[in-house]
Design a protein around this motif. Sequence first.
Motif, PDB file in Angstrom:
ATOM      1  N   LYS A  92      -1.746  32.184  15.707  1.00 42.08           N
ATOM      2  CA  LYS A  92      -1.018  31.996  14.461  1.00 42.08           C
ATOM      3  C   LYS A  92      -0.661  30.536  14.170  1.00 42.08           C
ATOM      4  N   LEU A  93      -0.588  29.720  15.199  1.00 36.31           N
ATOM      5  CA  LEU A  93      -0.098  28.353  15.053  1.00 36.31           C
ATOM      6  C   LEU A  93      -1.210  27.350  15.295  1.00 36.31           C
ATOM      7  N   ASN A  94      -1.211  26.291  14.475  1.00 43.51           N
ATOM      8  CA  ASN A  94      -2.121  25.165  14.691  1.00 43.51           C
ATOM      9  C   ASN A  94      -1.323  23.891  14.455  1.00 43.51           C
ATOM     10  N   LEU A  95      -1.030  23.168  15.533  1.00 42.85           N
ATOM     11  CA  LEU A  95      -0.211  21.959  15.472  1.00 42.85           C
ATOM     12  C   LEU A  95      -1.043  20.766  15.916  1.00 42.85           C
ATOM     13  N   SER A  96      -1.092  19.732  15.079  1.00 48.44           N
ATOM     14  CA  SER A  96      -1.889  18.543  15.383  1.00 48.44           C
ATOM     15  C   SER A  96      -1.053  17.286  15.193  1.00 48.44           C
ATOM     16  N   MET A  97      -1.323  16.305  16.044  1.00 46.65           N
ATOM     17  CA  MET A  97      -0.663  15.010  15.941  1.00 46.65           C
ATOM     18  C   MET A  97      -1.679  13.926  16.243  1.00 46.65           C
ATOM     19  N   SER A  98      -1.600  12.821  15.493  1.00 48.57           N
ATOM     20  CA  SER A  98      -2.548  11.730  15.689  1.00 48.57           C
ATOM     21  C   SER A  98      -1.852  10.396  15.454  1.00 48.57           C
ATOM     22  N   VAL A  99      -2.193   9.404  16.268  1.00 44.54           N
ATOM     23  CA  VAL A  99      -1.697   8.037  16.110  1.00 44.54           C
ATOM     24  C   VAL A  99      -2.886   7.091  16.200  1.00 44.54           C
ATOM     25  N   SER A 100      -2.916   6.102  15.320  1.00 46.08           N
ATOM     26  CA  SER A 100      -4.052   5.178  15.279  1.00 46.08           C
ATOM     27  C   SER A 100      -3.571   3.759  15.054  1.00 46.08           C
ATOM     28  N   TYR A 101      -4.194   2.813  15.760  1.00 43.09           N
ATOM     29  CA  TYR A 101      -3.959   1.378  15.525  1.00 43.09           C
ATOM     30  C   TYR A 101      -5.305   0.672  15.487  1.00 43.09           C
ATOM     31  N   LEU A 102      -5.465  -0.211  14.512  1.00 42.74           N
ATOM     32  CA  LEU A 102      -6.729  -0.946  14.385  1.00 42.74           C
ATOM     33  C   LEU A 102      -6.456  -2.371  13.946  1.00 42.74           C
ATOM     34  N   ARG A 103      -6.977  -3.305  14.705  1.00 40.51           N
ATOM     35  CA  ARG A 103      -6.989  -4.725  14.337  1.00 40.51           C
ATOM     36  C   ARG A 103      -8.453  -5.085  14.144  1.00 40.51           C
ATOM     37  N   ASN A 104      -8.797  -5.512  12.934  1.00 46.49           N
ATOM     38  CA  ASN A 104     -10.211  -5.711  12.612  1.00 46.49           C
ATOM     39  C   ASN A 104     -10.376  -6.961  11.755  1.00 46.49           C
ATOM     40  N   ASP A 105     -10.307  -8.127  12.391  1.00 43.60           N
ATOM     41  CA  ASP A 105     -10.428  -9.401  11.680  1.00 43.60           C
ATOM     42  C   ASP A 105     -11.882  -9.687  11.313  1.00 43.60           C
ATOM     43  N   LEU A 106     -12.038 -10.561  10.347  1.00 39.43           N
ATOM     44  CA  LEU A 106     -13.378 -10.961   9.911  1.00 39.43           C
ATOM     45  C   LEU A 106     -13.368 -12.432   9.553  1.00 39.43           C
ATOM     46  N   GLY A 107     -14.182 -13.210  10.249  1.00 39.71           N
ATOM     47  CA  GLY A 107     -14.284 -14.635   9.966  1.00 39.71           C
ATOM     48  C   GLY A 107     -15.321 -14.917   8.898  1.00 39.71           C
ATOM     49  N   GLY A 108     -15.252 -16.126   8.332  1.00 39.46           N
ATOM     50  CA  GLY A 108     -16.248 -16.482   7.332  1.00 39.46           C
ATOM     51  C   GLY A 108     -15.906 -17.753   6.594  1.00 39.46           C
ATOM     52  N   ARG A 109     -16.746 -18.076   5.618  1.00 36.80           N
ATOM     53  CA  ARG A 109     -16.510 -19.251   4.783  1.00 36.80           C
ATOM     54  C   ARG A 109     -17.049 -18.979   3.386  1.00 36.80           C
ATOM     55  N   ARG A 110     -16.687 -19.840   2.458  1.00 42.00           N
ATOM     56  CA  ARG A 110     -17.211 -19.748   1.094  1.00 42.00           C
ATOM     57  C   ARG A 110     -17.623 -21.126   0.620  1.00 42.00           C
ATOM     58  N   ILE A 111     -18.721 -21.147  -0.139  1.00 40.65           N
ATOM     59  CA  ILE A 111     -19.233 -22.376  -0.744  1.00 40.65           C
ATOM     60  C   ILE A 111     -19.291 -22.139  -2.237  1.00 40.65           C
ATOM     61  N   GLY A 112     -18.528 -22.914  -2.996  1.00 42.70           N
ATOM     62  CA  GLY A 112     -18.420 -22.654  -4.424  1.00 42.70           C
ATOM     63  C   GLY A 112     -18.757 -23.852  -5.296  1.00 42.70           C
ATOM     64  N   GLU A 113     -19.173 -23.524  -6.517  1.00 41.27           N
ATOM     65  CA  GLU A 113     -19.429 -24.547  -7.530  1.00 41.27           C
ATOM     66  C   GLU A 113     -18.965 -24.015  -8.878  1.00 41.27           C
ATOM     67  N   VAL A 114     -18.113 -24.780  -9.530  1.00 44.31           N
ATOM     68  CA  VAL A 114     -17.622 -24.411 -10.854  1.00 44.31           C
ATOM     69  C   VAL A 114     -17.749 -25.619 -11.764  1.00 44.31           C
ATOM     70  N   HIS A 115     -18.189 -25.389 -12.987  1.00 39.79           N
ATOM     71  CA  HIS A 115     -18.037 -26.438 -13.982  1.00 39.79           C
ATOM     72  C   HIS A 115     -17.642 -25.838 -15.329  1.00 39.79           C
ATOM     73  N   THR A 116     -16.753 -26.562 -16.005  1.00 41.59           N
ATOM     74  CA  THR A 116     -16.256 -26.135 -17.314  1.00 41.59           C
ATOM     75  C   THR A 116     -16.641 -27.193 -18.346  1.00 41.59           C
ATOM     76  N   VAL A 117     -16.842 -26.735 -19.569  1.00 43.78           N
ATOM     77  CA  VAL A 117     -17.290 -27.630 -20.642  1.00 43.78           C
ATOM     78  C   VAL A 117     -16.227 -27.684 -21.723  1.00 43.78           C
ATOM     79  N   LYS A 118     -15.815 -28.878 -22.100  1.00 41.59           N
ATOM     80  CA  LYS A 118     -14.879 -29.075 -23.195  1.00 41.59           C
ATOM     81  C   LYS A 118     -15.318 -30.288 -23.990  1.00 41.59           C
ATOM     82  N   ASN A 119     -15.695 -30.045 -25.228  1.00 42.51           N
ATOM     83  CA  ASN A 119     -16.230 -31.084 -26.119  1.00 42.51           C
ATOM     84  C   ASN A 119     -17.435 -31.750 -25.467  1.00 42.51           C
TER      85      ASN A 119
END
Length: 819
Positions: free
Chosen positions: A265-292
Motif C-alpha cells: 500500500k505504501l511507496n515512500l521515496s527520498m532523493s538528494v542530489s548535488y552537482l558542481r559543473n563548471d565550464l571554461g571558455g573564451r569569447r572573441i567579438g567584433e562590433v561596429h556601429t555606423v552613425k553618419n
Amino acid sequence: MNKFLFFYLLLFASCLCSAQISGITKDNLDKPIEYATVSLFNALDSTIVSGKITDKNGEFEIDKPSIGTYYLKYSFVGFESVLVSNIIITKKTSKIELSPISLSIGSKLKQVTIVGEKSVFSNKMESQSFNADQFENSVGGTALDVIRNLPSVNINIEGDISLRGSNGIIILIDGKLIQGDSKNLIAQIPANAIDRIELITSPSAKYDSEGKSGMINIITKQGKTNGTYFQVNTKGGFPSVENYGNDVYHQRYGADFTLNKKTDKLNLSMSVSYLRNDLGGRRIGEVHTVKNDTTRYLNSLGERSFDKKNINGRLDFQYELDSSNQLHFGLFAGKRKKDRLADITYNNYSLENSNSLELNPFQYFNHNLRTRTGDFALGSFDYNHVFKNKTVVKTSFLMEYTLLGGPTTNQNISLSNPSEIYQDEYNTNDNPLLGTRINVDYSNIETNFGNLEFGYQFRNLTHKGDFIYERKNPTSEIFELVSEFSSEVNLQRTIHSTYGMLVGSKSKWNYNFGIRVEQMKRELQLKDKSGLIDTSYSYNFLKPFPTAIISYDVNSKSKIKFTYSKRVQRTTTFKMNPFPEREHSETLEQGDPSLLPEFIDNIEIGYDNSFSDKFSFFSNLFFKKTNNLINRVNTVYNDSILNRIYSNVGNSSLYGLELGLQLKTIKKWSNYFGGNIFYQDIIGEFDNRPVNTNAMVYSFNCNSTFKFNSSSSIQFGLNYLSQRITAQGEDSRFYLPSLTFKKSYLDNSLVMSLQWLNMDMGLINSNEQRITTSRENSFFTTTNYVYEVDVFLLNLSYNFNKSKSNTNFIKSEFGDREF
C-alpha cells in the motif's frame, strides 16, 4: 460560435473499440488455477485500472484499457504473486495475448518483465519513445545530456533547446505538466534516473496547449517489487586539458542517492542530489556601429566561463487507501546558482568612412560577473478514484514559491593601471514568484462511440520583480541610483482551460480527436524608481486549440499517420521587461511589454517500419506555421553599446523531414542515427524595416556501440547542428563528439563509465559557435564562443538492490522558466 459548437460535437461522432489483454494462469504442475485475481495497474502512478477473476480454464480477458503503459499482478491465496511489467497499449494494439504465467506455492512476490534487448526508439500514435540507457555519453550527467541525443533536438552553445528548428518546448515528468525554463529544469534531473524520453510533437487535447515545438515527456525508472531500494551515483572530472587563460580552476563533481521503500500500500521515496559543473571558455567579438560618416569599432577578447552549483532534495509519498483510491504527496526544495564571468579586453576606435581616418582609440579591461540564484520550494497533492464502472477521476494540486535574483557587476578598468576604474556599475534584482495549478480529469468513459475524456485546468502565476541599477560616482565614491535602468515589474497571469477528447479505432484505422478551449488573462504593471512611469499592459484571449491524430496500420510492422495541432507559446516576464539590463560592456538587454504570444499550426505526416529486430526505421514530414514569431534582435543604443530586444518580428513557415533508424549489423555492434532537415522562411518587420530571411538547416545525432562482452562496451556519439538563420543574422554550425567506455562489476551492481566529452584534440573546433547579426548602415556584430573541449569524466553507480526505484518526484512548473 455555432460553427465552433458544431466542430466540437463533430469531434466526438465516431469510435468503436480499444485493446484487450488476455492470458492463462497455471500452477507449478501446469494445471489451470481458477479464481486467481489478475489486476491491471497504470505504470505511471500505480493506480489500479481494472481486474478479472480467472475461469475454470485459468483464463482471463481484460477489456478496453486506455492507451498507455501498464503492469499486471497475478495473485492467489497460498501462492507467490507475480508481476508482469512493460505492457504497452498503443493505438494500433488490437489484442495482447500473454504467455501462460505459473504461480508457485509460497507468499513472496516475483516479477516477470516482458522485454528483450531494448531498441533505441519505438513509435506511438502521437509520440516517439527513446530508451535513455542506449545513450552512454549521458551516464552520470543530467536529462539535458540524454535529450541532446534525440533526433530533431538541438542544443546550441548557450544551452538553448530547440525541436525541429523551434524553441519553446514544454517538459513533462511522468506525464505531469512542468512550466519552466527547459534548459535549467532538465539540468536538475539525473540521467541515471531516466528510463526513457518521449517526443510528443503533436500533443492531444488532454495536454496543455503551450509549447510551439511540442513536448518532451521524461519517464523516470519505476519498479513495482516490494522492499527497500538504495542507489548511489558519483561523478568526478579530471583536470581541464585546456583552461583558455581562465583565472580559476574549473571543477566538475557531484553525487546523488535515492532511497525507496515499497509495500503493498505504501511507496515512500527520498532523493538528494548535488552537482558542481563548471565550464571554461573564451569569447572573441567584433562590433561596429555606423552613425553618419563615422564607424565605431569594438573588438574584444577574453574569458567567458560558468560556475554552476545545484543542490536539491525530494520527498515522495504514495499511499493506496484501497483498490479504488490512491493518494500522492510530493515535496521538492533546493538552491541553485550560476555565475557567468566575462573578463574581456576591449580595443575601441572610430573611422571616418570618407577618408579612413582613425579617431579616438581607446583600450580598457572589462570585468563583468553575472550571478543568477534561485531558492525554491514546491509541493503537490494528487488524489485518484476509480469508480465501479471503470471510469477514473484524477485531481492534482501544485503550489510553488521561488525567490529568483542575483546581481551583475560591471567594471571598466584601465589596462595600464588596474586600480583606475573608469566606470563601476552594479545592478541586482529580487523576483519572488508564486505559482499554483489545479487539474481535474475524468477519463475512461465508455460509450457506443468509444472512450471519452474530459478535464479542467486552472493556472495562476504572480511574479514580482524589483530591479535596482546603481553607478558609482567617481567624486563621492558612492553608488547612485540610475533610474533609467531601475524598475518594478509585476506580472499576474491566470489561465482557465477545459478539454474534451475521443480515442478510438476501427479496423486498421486509429484516431484521436479533441479540442481544448483556453482563456488567458495577463496583466503587466511597470514602474520606474523615479516615479515618472506607472503603466499597465493587459492582454487577454479566449481561443480553441483543436487536435486530430489519425493512423493507419499498413501491416503488423508498419504504419502511417497524420496529425494536426494548434499550439501557443507564452512569454516569460524577463522578455516583457522594457527596462534595460547590462549584459556586457557593449551590450544591454531588454524586453517588450506588449509582446504577443506565438500561435502555431503544426501538421505532420509520418511513416515507420520495423523490418526486423536488426533494422527499424521512421520518417516524418512536418510543417509549422508560427504567427507573432519572437526573436532577439539588436538596435544601436549609442556608438559603443548595442541593445538586445525581444520582439515579435513577423511570421515563420517551416517545412522539414525527420528520419530515424537503428541498424544492428552484427550481434555485438549496433548503430543509431536520427536527424532532420528543414527549410525556414521568416517574413515580417522590425523597427520599421522589413525582415525577410530564409535558409536550409539540418542536424543529426548518432551513436555506434560495440559490446566486448556482457559487462563492457564502448560507444561513439556525435551531435551536429548546421548553420541556421535568425531574424537579423545567423548562428554557425555546432557539434559535440564523444566516446564512452562502460564496465560493470559485481553482477551489474557496480557500473563504471569513463567519458571523453567534446572530443577535439586541437583538430576539429568542437564545442564552438559563432553568433552573427547585422543591419545595413546601422551595425554589425559577430561573437565566437569557444568552450571547453576534451573533458574527461569518471562515473560510478552502485545499486544495493537491483530492483528499480519507483521515483515519481514532482518538478518545478513556474520558477525554472524564469531562472
